[in-house]
Design an enzyme around this catalytic site. Structure first.
Site, PDB file in Angstrom:
ATOM      1  N   THR A  82      44.253 -36.099 -72.707  1.00 40.90           N
ATOM      2  CA  THR A  82      44.553 -34.821 -73.349  1.00 40.90           C
ATOM      3  C   THR A  82      43.450 -33.819 -73.005  1.00 40.90           C
ATOM      4  OG1 THR A  82      44.946 -33.699 -75.480  1.00 40.90           O
ATOM      5  CG2 THR A  82      43.412 -35.540 -75.496  1.00 40.90           C
ATOM      6  N   HIS A  92      38.831 -50.237 -82.037  1.00 38.51           N
ATOM      7  CA  HIS A  92      37.711 -51.188 -82.027  1.00 38.51           C
ATOM      8  C   HIS A  92      38.171 -52.626 -82.284  1.00 38.51           C
ATOM      9  CE1 HIS A  92      33.650 -52.182 -81.646  1.00 38.51           C
ATOM     10  NE2 HIS A  92      33.087 -51.335 -82.485  1.00 38.51           N
TER      11      HIS A  92
END
Length: 522
Positions: free
Chosen positions: A441, A493
């Site tokens: 993006t 994560h």
């Protein structure tokens, strides 16, 4: 007479209760077999409740009530005499009026039965993952005569916008209102096909202009205004009935609305008798513009974007790591070869192709960043499909550049241009939006200096590009001015460790600051 009790049906293993969203019928209405009575909402989807028999409807639960699966929701009183009542009345009137009326009613029903039929217009299948669609707006009004393949309305799914054409020529009868969200296969309208339909259609428009144009033109314009045009007109206090639409069927487009905002005065002067009241409403909003409010229904696309972004924030262990890139080597390379590149390939040499190539190389080395989550499993991809975030008037869409790792610089630039044009023209298909292994993006085009992009689930990472700013940096122990860009990697994560995420971003930085590495594969 028999009474059939209808109950909330089983709509899924984990669904224990539903809420009545809307009733399509009223208490005491006569309903047909399989006619949709109401819409039920669960915590996962929306369902329609069809009538189990023909008869008189008795509603037991109101809109907004939450009921358990199997709870009574309504009943239908079936009466064998009821359907025959209209047939008994016609013969009864015939003998009482003598022989002359006897011949007149007889051919009329026969002609209608032979010459007219009703076609149901349903929401079509729009892709494997699309289960429902929202009616954005109707291009036609109730009772309009429509032609074969003429666009009736626009449908919005959570991924793209579609047009619904007429399956036959005839008189349109609208069942679902704008803003309604319906499942695939649901009936949105019917078209009465036959000799009587074309005859009735011209008479209705002829009567509307004759009445003067007070309420009929307003309804016509209101049903033929795009959402963007409606917002512009509402903001400027302009009535849609004062504008002549240039779209199909007289539909008012964004261009019509913008054009009208610059010429309200001449319209007021043209109507000499009504010129006095016109300026007064226009002046009132000007003095209270700071306190004005405007409500607009969220589109299906916007609701889906909101739901998914919140889900990602709540369901992933999202973390963002940052780095900065010296863009001077790329800018020098572009300045040197951009003219020859465009002359040979027909497209410009932009920054996105460099980032896409660098990302593809890094993703091959750090495969966890190119993975996705499917339930309790991690899916590793041996290919790279890059999702490119594109901002449109309807919201953020993320079309996909397939097999980006196999494309040249020119191939990437052409693919991105093609996707951007499709997004701008609302021509993206479900295939253009499905899949993707990694997202890029570019908030820098809007001036963003730094941001933490949100992961595009089920992907596990997204790269954010930002604005290029000349800043003082230290190069070879000297302070110099260089065009610098901050880059950000948001990652899940749960799958990607800190070492992998940082190493991935450092590798991207290394490739961008020394573009020769992309050519030499080092």
């Amino acid at each position: 007479m028999a009474i059939i009790e209808m109950k909330v049906p089983v709509v899924g293993e984990s669904v224990t209760e539903v809420t009545i969203a809307t009733w399509n019928k009223k208490d005491g209405d006569t309903v047909k077999m399989d006619e949709v009575l109401c819409e039920l909402e669960s915590d996962k989807a929306t369902f329609e409740l069809p009538a189990e028999a023909a008869g008189v409807l008795r509603i037991l639960a109101k809109e907004g009530d939450t009921l358990a699966i199997g709870a009574p929701i309504c009943s239908i009183s079936t009466d064998g005499a009821a359907p025959e009542a209209p047939q008994e009345e016609a013969p009864a009137a015939t003998p009482s009026n003598g022989q002359a009326p006897e011949a007149a009613p007889a051919p009329a029903p026969e002609a209608k039965a032979e010459e007219t039929k009703t076609i149901e217009v349903k929401i079509p299948v729009m892709g494997e993952s699309v289960t429902e669609a929202t009616i954005a707006n109707w291009n036609k009004k109730e009772g309009d005569f429509v032609k074969m393949d003429e666009i009736l309305c626009e449908l919005e799914s959570d991924k793209a916008t579609f047009e619904l054409p007429a399956e036959a020529a005839g008189t349109l009868h609208i069942i679902a209102e704008p803003g309604s969200t319906l499942e695939i296969g649901a009936v949105v309208a019917t078209i009465t096909v036959g000799a009587g339909a074309p005859a009735a259609a011209p008479s209705a428009p002829a009567a509307a202009p004759a009445s003067g144009g007070s309420s009929a033109p307003v309804a016509d314009k209101a049903s033929g205004v795009t959402p963007v045009a409606a917002a512009i007109l509402a903001d400027k206090g302009i009535n849609p009935k004062d504008i002549q639409g240039s779209g199909e069927g007289g539909k008012i487009t964004k261009a019509d609305a913008l054009k009208a905002t610059s010429a309200p005065a001449p319209a007021a002067k043209a109507e000499a008798p009504k010129a006095a009241p016109a300026p007064q409403p226009a002046a009132a909003p000007a003095t209270t513009s700071g306190r004005a409010e405007r409500r607009q229904r969220m589109t299906s696309l916007r609701k889906t974007i909101a739901r998914r972004l919140v889900a990602v924030k709540n369901e992933t262990a999202m973390l963002t790591t940052f780095n900065e890139v010296d863009m001077q080597p790329i800018m020098e390379l572009r300045s040197k070869f951009k003219d020859k590149f465009k002359e040979k390939h027909g497209v410009g040499l932009g920054f996105m192709s460099f980032f896409a190539k660098a990302v593809c190389v890094a993703l091959k080395e750090f495969q966890a960043v190119n993975a996705s989550i499917d339930g309790d499993e991690i899916v590793y991809h041996d290919y790279v499909d890059i999702s490119v975030a594109v901002s449109t008037e309807r919201g953020l869409v993320v079309p996909i550049l397939r097999n980006a790792d196999q494309l040249s610089f020119a191939g990437i630039e052409k693919g991105i241009i093609e996707l951007a044009v499709k997004a701008r023209d609302n021509k993206l298909t479900i295939e253009d939006m499905s899949g993707g292994t990694f997202t890029i993006t570019n908030g820098g085009v809007f001036g963003s200096m730094m941001s933490t992009p949100i992961i595009n689930a089920p992907q596990v990472a997204i790269l954010g590009m930002h604005n290029i700013i000349e800043r003082p940096v230290v190069v070879n122990k000297e302070i110099v001015i260089r065009p610098m860009m901050y880059i950000a990697l948001s990652y899940d994560h749960r799958i990607i460790d800190g070492k992998e995420s940082v190493s991935f971003l450092v590798r991207v930085k290394q490739l961008l600051e020394d573009p020769a590495r992309l050519l030499l594969d080092v």
